[in-house]
Design an enzyme around this catalytic site. Structure first.
Site, PDB file in Angstrom:
ATOM      1  N   SER A 131       0.874  -1.178   0.000  1.00 31.59           N
ATOM      2  CA  SER A 131       0.000   0.000   0.000  1.00 31.59           C
ATOM      3  C   SER A 131       0.909   1.225   0.000  1.00 31.59           C
ATOM      4  O   SER A 131       2.070   1.135   0.426  1.00 31.59           O
ATOM      5  CB  SER A 131      -0.850   0.019   1.275  1.00 31.59           C
ATOM      6  OG  SER A 131      -1.479   1.270   1.444  1.00 31.59           O
ATOM      7  N   TYR A 144      -1.629   0.064  10.792  1.00 28.76           N
ATOM      8  CA  TYR A 144      -1.642  -0.361   9.380  1.00 28.76           C
ATOM      9  C   TYR A 144      -0.370   0.121   8.684  1.00 28.76           C
ATOM     10  O   TYR A 144       0.263  -0.628   7.941  1.00 28.76           O
ATOM     11  CB  TYR A 144      -2.900   0.203   8.706  1.00 28.76           C
ATOM     12  CG  TYR A 144      -3.104  -0.234   7.268  1.00 28.76           C
ATOM     13  CD1 TYR A 144      -3.266  -1.574   6.940  1.00 28.76           C
ATOM     14  CD2 TYR A 144      -3.157   0.706   6.242  1.00 28.76           C
ATOM     15  CE1 TYR A 144      -3.469  -1.965   5.615  1.00 28.76           C
ATOM     16  CE2 TYR A 144      -3.364   0.319   4.922  1.00 28.76           C
ATOM     17  CZ  TYR A 144      -3.518  -1.025   4.610  1.00 28.76           C
ATOM     18  OH  TYR A 144      -3.720  -1.409   3.310  1.00 28.76           O
TER      19      TYR A 144
HETATM   20  N1  LIG Z   1      -8.718  -0.838  -0.511  1.00 33.83           N
HETATM   21  C1  LIG Z   1      -7.671  -0.038  -0.436  1.00 33.83           C
HETATM   22  O1  LIG Z   1      -7.811   1.203  -0.398  1.00 33.83           O
HETATM   23  C2  LIG Z   1      -6.277  -0.610  -0.420  1.00 33.83           C
HETATM   24  C3  LIG Z   1      -5.225   0.272  -0.667  1.00 33.83           C
HETATM   25  C4  LIG Z   1      -3.933  -0.206  -0.643  1.00 33.83           C
HETATM   26  C5  LIG Z   1      -3.676  -1.532  -0.368  1.00 33.83           C
HETATM   27  N2  LIG Z   1      -4.703  -2.374  -0.109  1.00 33.83           N
HETATM   28  C6  LIG Z   1      -4.358  -3.760   0.205  1.00 33.83           C
HETATM   29  O2  LIG Z   1      -4.869  -4.609  -0.802  1.00 33.83           O
HETATM   30  C7  LIG Z   1      -5.213  -5.872  -0.248  1.00 33.83           C
HETATM   31  C8  LIG Z   1      -6.672  -6.181  -0.578  1.00 33.83           C
HETATM   32  O3  LIG Z   1      -7.492  -5.129  -0.102  1.00 33.83           O
HETATM   33  P1  LIG Z   1      -9.023  -4.994  -0.498  1.00 33.83           P
HETATM   34  O4  LIG Z   1      -9.320  -3.541  -0.563  1.00 33.83           O
HETATM   35  O5  LIG Z   1      -9.343  -5.856  -1.639  1.00 33.83           O
HETATM   36  O6  LIG Z   1      -9.698  -5.518   0.855  1.00 33.83           O
HETATM   37  P2  LIG Z   1     -10.906  -6.524   1.120  1.00 33.83           P
HETATM   38  O7  LIG Z   1     -11.966  -6.378   0.109  1.00 33.83           O
HETATM   39  O8  LIG Z   1     -11.236  -6.339   2.573  1.00 33.83           O
HETATM   40  O9  LIG Z   1     -10.231  -7.946   0.903  1.00 33.83           O
HETATM   41  C9  LIG Z   1      -9.370  -8.527   1.823  1.00 33.83           C
HETATM   42  C10 LIG Z   1      -9.272 -10.013   1.484  1.00 33.83           C
HETATM   43  O10 LIG Z   1      -8.352 -10.615   2.409  1.00 33.83           O
HETATM   44  C11 LIG Z   1      -8.954 -11.814   2.888  1.00 33.83           C
HETATM   45  N3  LIG Z   1      -8.436 -12.129   4.213  1.00 33.83           N
HETATM   46  C12 LIG Z   1      -8.495 -11.376   5.337  1.00 33.83           C
HETATM   47  N4  LIG Z   1      -7.955 -12.042   6.361  1.00 33.83           N
HETATM   48  C13 LIG Z   1      -7.533 -13.248   5.869  1.00 33.83           C
HETATM   49  C14 LIG Z   1      -6.916 -14.380   6.438  1.00 33.83           C
HETATM   50  N5  LIG Z   1      -6.616 -14.436   7.735  1.00 33.83           N
HETATM   51  N6  LIG Z   1      -6.622 -15.421   5.629  1.00 33.83           N
HETATM   52  C15 LIG Z   1      -6.938 -15.389   4.312  1.00 33.83           C
HETATM   53  N7  LIG Z   1      -7.533 -14.349   3.712  1.00 33.83           N
HETATM   54  C16 LIG Z   1      -7.834 -13.293   4.498  1.00 33.83           C
HETATM   55  C17 LIG Z   1     -10.458 -11.549   2.899  1.00 33.83           C
HETATM   56  O11 LIG Z   1     -11.190 -12.753   2.735  1.00 33.83           O
HETATM   57  P3  LIG Z   1     -11.829 -13.638   3.893  1.00 33.83           P
HETATM   58  O12 LIG Z   1     -12.449 -12.685   4.881  1.00 33.83           O
HETATM   59  O13 LIG Z   1     -12.836 -14.469   3.142  1.00 33.83           O
HETATM   60  O14 LIG Z   1     -10.720 -14.443   4.442  1.00 33.83           O
HETATM   61  C18 LIG Z   1     -10.604 -10.722   1.633  1.00 33.83           C
HETATM   62  O15 LIG Z   1     -10.778 -11.574   0.514  1.00 33.83           O
HETATM   63  C19 LIG Z   1      -4.907  -5.788   1.248  1.00 33.83           C
HETATM   64  O16 LIG Z   1      -3.635  -6.328   1.483  1.00 33.83           O
HETATM   65  C20 LIG Z   1      -4.923  -4.287   1.509  1.00 33.83           C
HETATM   66  O17 LIG Z   1      -4.140  -3.951   2.624  1.00 33.83           O
HETATM   67  C21 LIG Z   1      -6.010  -1.948  -0.133  1.00 33.83           C
END
Ligand SMILES: NC(=O)c1ccc[n+]([C@@H]2O[C@H](COP(=O)([O-])OP(=O)(O)OC[C@H]3O[C@@H](n4cnc5c(N)ncnc54)[C@H](OP(=O)(O)O)[C@@H]3O)[C@@H](O)[C@H]2O)c1
Length: 245
Positions: A131, A144
């Site tokens: 991120s 975070y």
């Molecule tokens: N959205 C943003 O603004 C943003 C910006 C920069 C970086 N990111 C990064 O991008 C990645 C994805 O973010 P997103 O926005 O797509 O978030 P999201 O929609 O909340 O997705 C997170 C995913 O991680 C899975 N997860 C969480 N805990 C887990 C565990 N213990 N074991 C296996 N899977 C797990 C969740 O699935 P389950 O609950 O089914 O396990 C879900 O599929 C993350 O690493 C986040 O930090 C996001």
């Protein structure tokens, strides 16, 4: 031979979109996350996707994932997220530990387990979804920011250690992405607070935008390593510089 990609956190957001994009590119995709029901729905919709229950905080679960694979050419370490928006002075140790467990140790566990497959493939690609929080700190993002900085550093160390091996190490660092669950989880289910994050922002990134970036990195020729790809919406010139209307 069809190349196999494993995407963690594929039940929603960026992971789900990345699994779909890689399947479109002809990869056999193992879509892994805790909510298997969602993965099964995804697999029923998109040919080439295989659902796999995975909790990256459990060594047993990660071992089961590795045991179920016969190859892995691409690993996308995407599972992760944020909990809370308190200043460090009020930081909750349990939240910080949870973020470190999922983002950092989760990436470590899955990487260790699948690295032998990536090396054996002769052209492995390891992607880590960090991120911009892993590059620039911001107030009230403490736990975070710390976890994502750790994940970024770990990715850089890994690239140094794997120099000479047939594995590319790619970091994709998104800015603001409007996914359904990221902010909702950060604000512990408070939909109003979660919506405020994106309020008035003309065009935050979508999960599909980031999936495109990941797919582009992965599909470069084998000798081309995209070390880090920073991707933000046009409205976010920097962490603290967001245009809102
Ligand atoms: N959205 C943003 O603004 C943003 C910006 C920069 C970086 N990111 C990064 O991008 C990645 C994805 O973010 P997103 O926005 O797509 O978030 P999201 O929609 O909340 O997705 C997170 C995913 O991680 C899975 N997860 C969480 N805990 C887990 C565990 N213990 N074991 C296996 N899977 C797990 C969740 O699935 P389950 O609950 O089914 O396990 C879900 O599929 C993350 O690493 C986040 O930090 C996001």
């Amino acid at each position: 031979m069809t190349r196999t990609a494993v995407v963690t956190g594929a039940s929603s957001g960026i992971g789900r979109a990345t699994a779909c994009r890689l399947a479109d590119e002809g990869y056999s995709v193992v879509a892994a996350a805790r909510r298997r029901d969602r993965l099964e729905e995804l697999a029923a919709e998109v040919p080439g996707i295989r659902p796999m229950a995975l909790d990256v905080t459990s060594q047993e679960s990660v071992d089961e994932l590795a045991a179920a694979l016969d190859r892995c050419d691409v690993l996308v370490n995407n599972a992760g997220g944020a909990i809370g928006m308190e200043p460090v002075a009020r930081g909750d140790v349990a939240d910080w530990r949870r973020m470190y467990e999922v983002n950092v140790l989760g990436t470590l566990r899955v990487t260790k387990a699948l690295l032998p497959f990536l090396v054996a493939s002769g052209d492995g690609v390891l992607v880590v979804l960090t991120s911009v929080a892993g590059l620039v700190p911001y107030e009230e993002g403490g736990g975070y920011v710390a976890a994502k900085h750790a994940q970024t550093s770990m990715t850089e160390v890994l690239r140094l250690e794997l120099c000479g091996e047939p594995v590319r190490v790619v970091e994709v660092a998104p800015g603001m992405v409007h996914t359904e669950e990221f902010s909702l989880n950060r604000f512990r289910g408070d939909a109003t607070a979660a919506d405020l994050v994106y309020q008035g922002v003309p065009g935050p990134l979508t999960a599909g935008d980031v999936a495109d970036a990941v797919t582009w990195c992965v599909t470069r020729p084998a000798h081309v390593n995209i070390d880090r790809l920073v991707i933000r919406p046009r409205a976010q010139a920097a962490q603290h510089k967001i245009h809102r209307v």
